[in-house]
Write a protein that holds these residues in place. Sequence first.
Motif, mmCIF file in Angstrom:
data_model
loop_
_atom_site.group_PDB
_atom_site.id
_atom_site.type_symbol
_atom_site.label_atom_id
_atom_site.label_comp_id
_atom_site.label_asym_id
_atom_site.label_seq_id
_atom_site.Cartn_x
_atom_site.Cartn_y
_atom_site.Cartn_z
ATOM 1 N N SER A 110 0.840 -1.198 0.000
ATOM 2 C CA SER A 110 0.000 0.000 0.000
ATOM 3 C C SER A 110 0.875 1.249 0.000
ATOM 4 N N GLN B 100 -7.033 -3.565 -4.366
ATOM 5 C CA GLN B 100 -7.768 -3.946 -3.171
ATOM 6 C C GLN B 100 -8.815 -2.912 -2.787
ATOM 7 N N ASN B 101 -8.820 -1.777 -3.473
ATOM 8 C CA ASN B 101 -9.874 -0.798 -3.211
ATOM 9 C C ASN B 101 -10.387 -0.231 -4.529
ATOM 10 N N GLU C 39 -12.492 -0.393 0.560
ATOM 11 C CA GLU C 39 -11.659 -1.567 0.313
ATOM 12 C C GLU C 39 -12.553 -2.775 0.115
#
Length: 513
Positions: A69, A135-136, A196
């Motif tokens: 991230s 992931q988001n 997310e």
Amino acid sequence: MIPGSVVSPSLIPVVLLLTSLVPALVIFGLKEEQRRLRTALNLAGAIAKAAIVVVLIPIVVSGEKLRSSFEWIPGLEIVFVTDTFSLFFVALSSGLWLVTTVYAIGYLEGAPNRSRFFGFFSLCVTATTGIALAQNLFTFLIFFELLTLVTYPLVAHRGTPEATRGARTYLGYTLVGGVVLLLGVAWLTLEVGPVEFVSGGVPAVAALAARDPATATAIGALLLTGVGVKAALFPLHGWLPVAMVAPAPVSALLHAVAVVKAGAFGIIRVVEDTFGFQLFADLGLLAVLAVVASITIVYGSLRALTQDDLKKRLAYSTVSQVAYIALGAALLAPMATAGAIVHMVNQGFMKITLFFCAGLFAEELKIHRISELSGVGRRMPLTATAFTIAALGMIGLPPFAGFISKWALGVGALDAGEPWVIAVLLTSTILNAGYFLPVIIAMWTEPAATAASAERAPRLTQPGDHARRLEAPAALLVPTLITAAAVVGLGVAAGWEFSPWSLARFIADGAWL
């Protein structure tokens, strides 16, 4: 998300992106005559990505997720995660990218602008990998739009007026879809904050639906429409047949690896990992998706029946076949979800084989039309065999891969209490047979094309030449035979551990838990 899974910080998801991004950036700077270095970079990147995926599969299936991230701007993060579903999609794209790379190298031998082509080719796979690992919603949106931009030059690669028109049509559709998706993502982020993905649905989205169902419904419709353009759902499919002016490797990439699969993947992410199946059903959107997918399945097949151009028939077949994924995602049953997920792989291998074969017919025999395929089985028996296997798989006959998909969707429909779906699947199967079986019969049983088609297929109709075999070079033929063998293997070995079907069941069961 699988209960009990472990999330570990890691740079591996970024490395998966770099395996195609770095070769792309280097290839852009290569001269046309640097063929060996360009080939080495292409193959090294494709092999590296596939190897990493193979190593990761047992790790991720055991319950460990690898996460990277980065905060891009305050409050918005770029997040990549290797969960089971994302890795499933990366495995599909990396495996098919490898065989398509080999095919493309042979197909474009001696053609101009190869460095430009392979640079954007690798960027296309980078964008697809980013979509899979996102992931988001914010990360997903960025790579979804990047895919549009880097695919446009591939569609327009030949530079002809027809190619330019086709590329502009593609760009027009997908940019509009991107704007709609952006509105949905921005609106949802404004309402609930950064989103997310969570298997079974994001709690904050469920809370929004509870207090303001109209807003939640509108946002869901925007998200579904935005991803539905790339998935070629009716009536948003118009770009796909027009984009068939692209070279055969690009057509294969569009249909089997990248664009339409990114749209189908996005549908599942929106339905299952953003809203959740039950909430999407409660809002009435799941029923709409089921109806649209069913119409698309039948419509695409009917249009395929009327096409004489081989690539356009395959394009409308894709419109129909990809809608199976949307239909599976719209049924409230784990088996239907598994059928949708596994069809991403099965359809990918079947359709890439068909487009590989179409490219070989065009290159070796100058054949582009179905009416010219008579007797091709005696001229190019290996290529015709590969085409036959993939076509029978598309129809859904056992033991080929397509049978697994249709069987799972049929069982899932009954489990969901939606028996009408069986009628849709049967209608589609009959129509599939209607536009594939006559082609197969003509290839194997009818005499070679007559002088009526000599202008379009001169190599096939020269005196004394009708019986001579003319298979393509190994760089083109071997990838085609490998994907055709996979169509058989994916059906026969469906029950094996780590097979696509076993992984699809694993992913679906985790989602429904």
